[in-house]
Motif scaffolding. Structure first.
Motif, PDB file in Angstrom:
ATOM      1  N   TRP A  16      12.817  26.656   6.148  1.00  8.52           N
ATOM      2  CA  TRP A  16      12.219  25.317   6.084  1.00  8.52           C
ATOM      3  C   TRP A  16      11.905  24.796   7.484  1.00  8.52           C
ATOM      4  CZ3 TRP A  16      12.798  20.358   7.793  1.00  8.52           C
ATOM      5  CH2 TRP A  16      12.112  19.371   7.097  1.00  8.52           C
ATOM      6  N   LEU A  17      12.831  24.988   8.400  1.00 11.34           N
ATOM      7  CA  LEU A  17      12.604  24.527   9.778  1.00 11.34           C
ATOM      8  C   LEU A  17      11.435  25.266  10.411  1.00 11.34           C
ATOM      9  CD1 LEU A  17      16.278  24.203  11.065  1.00 11.34           C
ATOM     10  CD2 LEU A  17      14.685  22.338  10.564  1.00 11.34           C
ATOM     11  N   LEU A  18      11.345  26.570  10.179  1.00 14.83           N
ATOM     12  CA  LEU A  18      10.234  27.330  10.741  1.00 14.83           C
ATOM     13  C   LEU A  18       8.914  26.897  10.126  1.00 14.83           C
ATOM     14  CD1 LEU A  18       9.268  29.573  12.588  1.00 14.83           C
ATOM     15  CD2 LEU A  18       9.735  31.216  10.759  1.00 14.83           C
ATOM     16  N   ALA A  19       8.882  26.687   8.809  1.00 16.39           N
ATOM     17  CA  ALA A  19       7.659  26.226   8.153  1.00 16.39           C
ATOM     18  C   ALA A  19       7.263  24.833   8.650  1.00 16.39           C
ATOM     19  CB  ALA A  19       7.849  26.210   6.638  1.00 16.39           C
ATOM     20  N   PHE A  20       8.246  23.959   8.843  1.00 17.06           N
ATOM     21  CA  PHE A  20       7.974  22.622   9.363  1.00 17.06           C
ATOM     22  C   PHE A  20       7.396  22.699  10.771  1.00 17.06           C
ATOM     23  CE2 PHE A  20       9.209  18.783  11.642  1.00 17.06           C
ATOM     24  CZ  PHE A  20       8.792  17.783  10.780  1.00 17.06           C
ATOM     25  N   THR A  21       7.981  23.560  11.610  1.00 16.31           N
ATOM     26  CA  THR A  21       7.495  23.699  12.985  1.00 16.31           C
ATOM     27  C   THR A  21       6.083  24.260  13.016  1.00 16.31           C
ATOM     28  OG1 THR A  21       9.761  24.061  13.737  1.00 16.31           O
ATOM     29  CG2 THR A  21       8.000  24.715  15.232  1.00 16.31           C
ATOM     30  N   ILE A  22       5.827  25.259  12.186  1.00 14.10           N
ATOM     31  CA  ILE A  22       4.487  25.857  12.146  1.00 14.10           C
ATOM     32  C   ILE A  22       3.452  24.830  11.713  1.00 14.10           C
ATOM     33  CG2 ILE A  22       3.068  27.539  10.909  1.00 14.10           C
ATOM     34  CD1 ILE A  22       5.494  29.379  10.879  1.00 14.10           C
ATOM     35  N   SER A  23       3.791  24.017  10.719  1.00  8.47           N
ATOM     36  CA  SER A  23       2.859  22.995  10.252  1.00  8.47           C
ATOM     37  C   SER A  23       2.597  21.936  11.320  1.00  8.47           C
ATOM     38  CB  SER A  23       3.406  22.332   8.979  1.00  8.47           C
ATOM     39  OG  SER A  23       2.548  21.310   8.531  1.00  8.47           O
ATOM     40  N   MET A  24       3.659  21.503  12.005  1.00  5.27           N
ATOM     41  CA  MET A  24       3.490  20.488  13.047  1.00  5.27           C
ATOM     42  C   MET A  24       2.717  21.023  14.243  1.00  5.27           C
ATOM     43  SD  MET A  24       4.778  17.461  12.372  1.00  5.27           S
ATOM     44  CE  MET A  24       5.021  16.790  14.018  1.00  5.27           C
ATOM     45  N   ASP A  25       2.742  22.334  14.447  1.00  5.19           N
ATOM     46  CA  ASP A  25       2.160  22.934  15.649  1.00  5.19           C
ATOM     47  C   ASP A  25       0.757  23.484  15.422  1.00  5.19           C
ATOM     48  OD1 ASP A  25       2.453  24.063  18.423  1.00  5.19           O
ATOM     49  OD2 ASP A  25       2.251  25.940  17.330  1.00  5.19           O
ATOM     50  N   ASP A  26       0.337  23.644  14.174  1.00  5.26           N
ATOM     51  CA  ASP A  26      -0.885  24.385  13.887  1.00  5.26           C
ATOM     52  C   ASP A  26      -2.136  23.613  14.302  1.00  5.26           C
ATOM     53  OD1 ASP A  26      -2.095  26.794  12.375  1.00  5.26           O
ATOM     54  OD2 ASP A  26      -3.140  25.060  11.550  1.00  5.26           O
ATOM     55  N   VAL A  27      -3.046  24.327  14.924  1.00  2.92           N
ATOM     56  CA  VAL A  27      -4.335  23.757  15.332  1.00  2.92           C
ATOM     57  C   VAL A  27      -5.490  24.498  14.672  1.00  2.92           C
ATOM     58  CG1 VAL A  27      -5.901  23.348  17.275  1.00  2.92           C
ATOM     59  CG2 VAL A  27      -3.464  22.922  17.543  1.00  2.92           C
ATOM     60  N   VAL A  28      -5.414  25.847  14.661  1.00  2.00           N
ATOM     61  CA  VAL A  28      -6.557  26.646  14.230  1.00  2.00           C
ATOM     62  C   VAL A  28      -6.858  26.440  12.750  1.00  2.00           C
ATOM     63  CG1 VAL A  28      -7.460  28.995  14.039  1.00  2.00           C
ATOM     64  CG2 VAL A  28      -6.080  28.346  16.023  1.00  2.00           C
ATOM     65  N   ILE A  29      -5.865  26.686  11.893  1.00  2.00           N
ATOM     66  CA  ILE A  29      -6.087  26.549  10.448  1.00  2.00           C
ATOM     67  C   ILE A  29      -6.392  25.105  10.089  1.00  2.00           C
ATOM     68  CG2 ILE A  29      -4.999  26.826   8.192  1.00  2.00           C
ATOM     69  CD1 ILE A  29      -3.426  29.152   9.315  1.00  2.00           C
ATOM     70  N   THR A  30      -5.698  24.165  10.716  1.00  2.00           N
ATOM     71  CA  THR A  30      -5.947  22.749  10.445  1.00  2.00           C
ATOM     72  C   THR A  30      -7.362  22.356  10.824  1.00  2.00           C
ATOM     73  OG1 THR A  30      -3.614  22.284  10.878  1.00  2.00           O
ATOM     74  CG2 THR A  30      -5.109  20.414  10.873  1.00  2.00           C
ATOM     75  N   ASN A  31      -7.862  22.910  11.922  1.00  5.05           N
ATOM     76  CA  ASN A  31      -9.207  22.578  12.379  1.00  5.05           C
ATOM     77  C   ASN A  31     -10.273  23.022  11.382  1.00  5.05           C
ATOM     78  OD1 ASN A  31     -10.926  21.431  14.297  1.00  5.05           O
ATOM     79  ND2 ASN A  31     -11.240  23.370  15.338  1.00  5.05           N
ATOM     80  N   PHE A  32     -10.020  24.115  10.656  1.00  4.50           N
ATOM     81  CA  PHE A  32     -10.978  24.606   9.670  1.00  4.50           C
ATOM     82  C   PHE A  32     -10.892  23.846   8.352  1.00  4.50           C
ATOM     83  CE2 PHE A  32     -11.086  28.395  12.380  1.00  4.50           C
ATOM     84  CZ  PHE A  32     -12.450  28.668  12.377  1.00  4.50           C
TER      85      PHE A  32
END
Length: 279
Positions: A197-213
């Motif tokens: 859960w912590l890793l998934a939360f961190t990945i979501s808070m940090d993501d730029v590429v997928i979010t940008n699309f």
């Protein structure tokens, strides 16, 4: 014989310095009075006040937290089920295909994942009428799809290393499968679930590429906001925002580590007490 340890220590110190000195310099320059991020103009905390009075930053932070909490929670539920299935059920039909589909995003570039998600949502809007526009929902679904893979990998690894004899003993004593899952399996893999859960939360808070699309107008997450500011040049308010992010993440990681260590120490004590009682 003494030169080799000194060489390894030197390499280790250089690696830590290479990684942490830029972060420390960013934190120091967040208190810069000058508008130029690389020119020291005296100590000041005005950029933190500017962040507090900036509604755009607050809105982006709240949106990122909402997406991260929802996506990490759903990804943890789905990833836990997938990890248990891959670890405990090794002969079901289509297992190889299922395992390949689950682990494929780990080796796939984020650009490919973002483009494929964008095309999927466009086709869905054309033929089904949903989603009507890209925004909160599309970003959340994309984050769930991507981060679920990491949760599955962590839970599967923990399940493979767990002692299956405990589950079999519980079933021999009359427990039903759902009782074994609730009383034995889930407590054993709970540290892995929390880590996922912590890793998934961190990945979501940090993501730029997928979010940008997958994002749309009016849906600006905190990483996208920082990226848009950095493209125009690093300013002290960006340093202040990044410093706050580092501090919050550090506190959360330390708290999670403390909780997991306490839980592991409690389980170890319970195992010792049970072993002594059976002697």
């Amino acid at each position: 014989m003494k030169r080799r340890p000194m060489f390894l220590i030197s390499v280790l110190c250089f690696g830590f310095a290479f990684f942490y000195i830029p972060i420390l310099s960013m934190m120091v320059y967040s208190f810069n009075n000058s508008r130029l991020a690389t020119v020291w103009g005296g100590f000041s905390t005005k950029w933190y006040g500017a962040l507090w009075n900036n509604p755009q930053v607050g809105k982006a932070l709240v949106l990122s937290l909402e997406i991260a909490i929802i996506s990490s929670t759903v990804a943890t539920i789905l990833g836990t089920m997938a990890g248990i299935a891959l670890a405990r059920f090794r002969t079901f039909r289509g297992r190889t295909l299922f395992s390949g589909l689950v682990t494929a995003p780990l080796i796939m570039p984020e650009v490919i994942t973002g483009i494929s998600s964008l095309i999927f949502f466009i086709l869905m809007a054309q033929y089904v009428g949903w989603p009507a526009s890209r925004g909160f929902t599309t970003v959340t679904l994309a984050h769930i799809t991507f981060s679920m893979v990491f949760v599955t990998t962590i839970v599967q690894s923990r399940m493979l290393s767990a002692d299956r004899a405990i589950e079999e003993a519980a079933m021999d004593l009359g427990s039903r499968p759902w009782q074994v899952m609730k009383d034995v399996t889930l407590p054993v893999i709970s540290p892995a679930i929390l880590s996922g859960w912590l890793l998934a939360f961190t990945i979501s808070m940090d993501d730029v590429v997928i979010t940008n699309f997958t994002t749309g107008p009016g849906t600006t997450t905190l990483p996208i906001l920082i990226w848009s500011k950095v493209k125009l040049g690093v300013t002290p308010d960006v340093n202040a925002l990044a410093t706050l992010t580092v501090l919050v993440v550090g506190i959360c990681v330390a708290a999670a580590g403390y909780v997991m260590n306490r839980a592991e120490a409690r389980r170890e004590l319970e195992r010792r007490l049970a072993y002594q009682a059976n002697e």
